[in-house]
Design a protein around this motif. Structure first.
Motif, PDB file in Angstrom:
ATOM      1  N   LEU A 101      -7.584   9.624  25.501  1.00  0.00           N
ATOM      2  CA  LEU A 101      -8.235  10.842  25.026  1.00  0.00           C
ATOM      3  C   LEU A 101      -8.824  10.622  23.636  1.00  0.00           C
ATOM      4  CD1 LEU A 101      -8.937  13.850  25.065  1.00  0.00           C
ATOM      5  CD2 LEU A 101      -6.588  14.328  24.322  1.00  0.00           C
ATOM      6  N   GLY A 102      -8.052  10.000  22.751  1.00  0.00           N
ATOM      7  CA  GLY A 102      -8.532   9.733  21.400  1.00  0.00           C
ATOM      8  C   GLY A 102      -9.767   8.845  21.396  1.00  0.00           C
ATOM      9  N   ALA A 103      -9.794   7.858  22.289  1.00  0.00           N
ATOM     10  CA  ALA A 103     -10.952   6.954  22.373  1.00  0.00           C
ATOM     11  C   ALA A 103     -12.195   7.711  22.827  1.00  0.00           C
ATOM     12  CB  ALA A 103     -10.648   5.800  23.330  1.00  0.00           C
ATOM     13  N   ARG A 104     -12.037   8.613  23.814  1.00  0.00           N
ATOM     14  CA  ARG A 104     -13.175   9.416  24.263  1.00  0.00           C
ATOM     15  C   ARG A 104     -13.705  10.287  23.123  1.00  0.00           C
ATOM     16  NH1 ARG A 104     -10.072  10.839  29.283  1.00  0.00           N
ATOM     17  NH2 ARG A 104     -10.810   9.442  30.927  1.00  0.00           N
ATOM     18  N   CYS A 105     -12.789  10.909  22.404  1.00  0.00           N
ATOM     19  CA  CYS A 105     -13.191  11.772  21.290  1.00  0.00           C
ATOM     20  C   CYS A 105     -13.953  10.975  20.236  1.00  0.00           C
ATOM     21  CB  CYS A 105     -11.970  12.442  20.669  1.00  0.00           C
ATOM     22  SG  CYS A 105     -11.173  13.683  21.727  1.00  0.00           S
ATOM     23  N   GLN A 106     -13.443   9.805  19.898  1.00  0.00           N
ATOM     24  CA  GLN A 106     -14.096   8.991  18.871  1.00  0.00           C
ATOM     25  C   GLN A 106     -15.477   8.520  19.314  1.00  0.00           C
ATOM     26  OE1 GLN A 106     -13.292   8.386  15.642  1.00  0.00           O
ATOM     27  NE2 GLN A 106     -11.751   9.969  16.076  1.00  0.00           N
TER      28      GLN A 106
END
Length: 382
Positions: free
Chosen positions: A144-149
């Motif tokens: 999820l964090g990678a998608r957000c970034q």
């Protein structure tokens, strides 16, 4: 074999990273007591000094209880608002807003400590249910964090965003100078917070000028247009003052220079207009009663029709259920909010999220180039 964490343990250990002797405040309603109790137990097991308190459920226009606001004012390390609808407003801060060092004003002690002073971290869950908590919390937060970034990077140097969708949405959103924010489930540092379930990115459109009074020439109006312009057709779900609902008949909102000018549809459209009208009327009444600073009533009334947010759902476990806390996180959707924004330059009594299914979202950059980030709801990022 490593023990699988419960949803509450995952939130405490991996989302909030609660440590020994940290002060944890949990505010709940009777209807959210099981989730609150699980978070209380998990926080205690992490060694925190935990307090759990209850108030009755609050609507969009209700105030939080004075004892709740006083507890938040003690500035805990982390505050959980586990609410059936809302935490409740802060009438004292609305009448006499807090001001941060950078000059931003805050009409709620919760927001001031989280975003202004950045001394607290927080989780808020308006509308949480046990089923939602069990289904949507134990996700891959690294992914999820990678998608957000990835999306945050794509929004750099963005000038406008164009959103279309099969039900009829076709709107242009100015975002130059705005930053894309994320609810990525990493609330481990002071000043960080978001929803559980997590899983969205969102941005506040540039606030428009409203209707250009006295102008009749269409070309002249277009040349002077500011803010969001076009049409939003809500066909997923919508937040109203009395709760959230799946939309049976789409709600069509015409947006001119950043503000909703027309609302068309059937029962849901009437329900939305009723909520907005109530916010407009209360804004003026609140100023007269001293609940808003002098001169702010007309500003709050105006912003009851502001387009305050464009968000994109990124939680793979979320789905549209008629509960906005989950619905706005669902894949293959975006959402627009009417009312208050996240950049503190459009205060309002309301923030009404509405979901649009299967959107195509195109970023237009300052140099004129374009990038499609969602196509018919599907993410188009690496």
């Amino acid at each position: 074999m490593k023990k699988e964490l419960t949803s509450a343990e995952n939130v405490v250990q991996n989302v909030c990273n609660i440590k020994k002797d940290e002060r944890v405040l949990i505010i709940a309603n009777p209807g959210t007591s099981n989730i609150a109790q699980d978070l209380y137990t998990a926080s205690n097991e992490a060694g925190a000094k935990t307090v759990l308190m209850y108030q009755n459920a609050k609507s969009s226009f209700d105030n939080a209880e004075p004892e709740v606001l006083a507890a938040i004012a003690t500035n805990p390390d982390i505050c959980f608002s586990i609410s059936a609808i809302k935490l409740g407003k802060d009438p004292q801060s609305a009448a006499n807003p807090f001001k941060s060092e950078d000059g931003q004003t805050y009409s709620h002690i919760f927001d001031y400590l989280l975003d202004g002073k950045k001394s607290m971290r927080a989780v808020w869950t308006p509308g949480i249910t046990q089923d939602m908590f069990d289904r949507t919390v134990n996700i891959d937060y690294k992914q999820l964090g990678a998608r957000c970034q990835s999306l945050i990077k794509l929004f750099k140097n963005a000038k406008t965003v164009h959103v279309t969708a099969p039900a009829g949405t076709d709107i242009t959103i100015p975002v130059q100078g705005r930053s894309l924010l994320s609810d990525d489930g990493n609330f481990s540092k002071p000043g960080c917070g978001g929803n559980i379930p997590a899983g969205e990115v969102f941005i506040s459109p540039v606030v428009g000028s409203g209707n250009a009074s006295g102008m009749t020439n269409e070309d002249e109006l277009n040349a002077m247009s500011t803010g969001c312009n076009g049409k939003i057709v809500y066909d997923g779900s919508m937040t109203f003052s009395d709760g959230d609902s799946i939309i049976e008949t789409p709600i069509e909102c015409t947006v001119v220079n950043g503000f909703v000018t027309e609302i068309e549809g059937k029962a849901e459209a009437k329900r939305l207009l009723k909520t907005i009208s109530e916010a407009e009327q209360r804004s003026i009444a609140y100023e007269k009663d001293g609940k808003l600073p002098e001169g702010m009533g007309i500003i709050y009334r105006r912003n009851a029709r502001n387009i305050g947010e464009l968000g994109i759902g990124l939680n793979p476990a979320a789905m549209i259920t008629g509960n906005m806390l989950e619905d706005e996180k669902a894949f293959n959707t975006c959402h627009f909010a009417i009312g208050e924004n996240y950049d503190n330059d459009a205060p309002s009594l309301i923030h009404l999220d509405g979901v649009v299914r299967n959107p195509t979202i195109t970023i237009i950059y300052e140099d004129g180039s374009e990038k499609i980030i969602l196509e018919n709801g599907a993410l188009q990022i690496d």
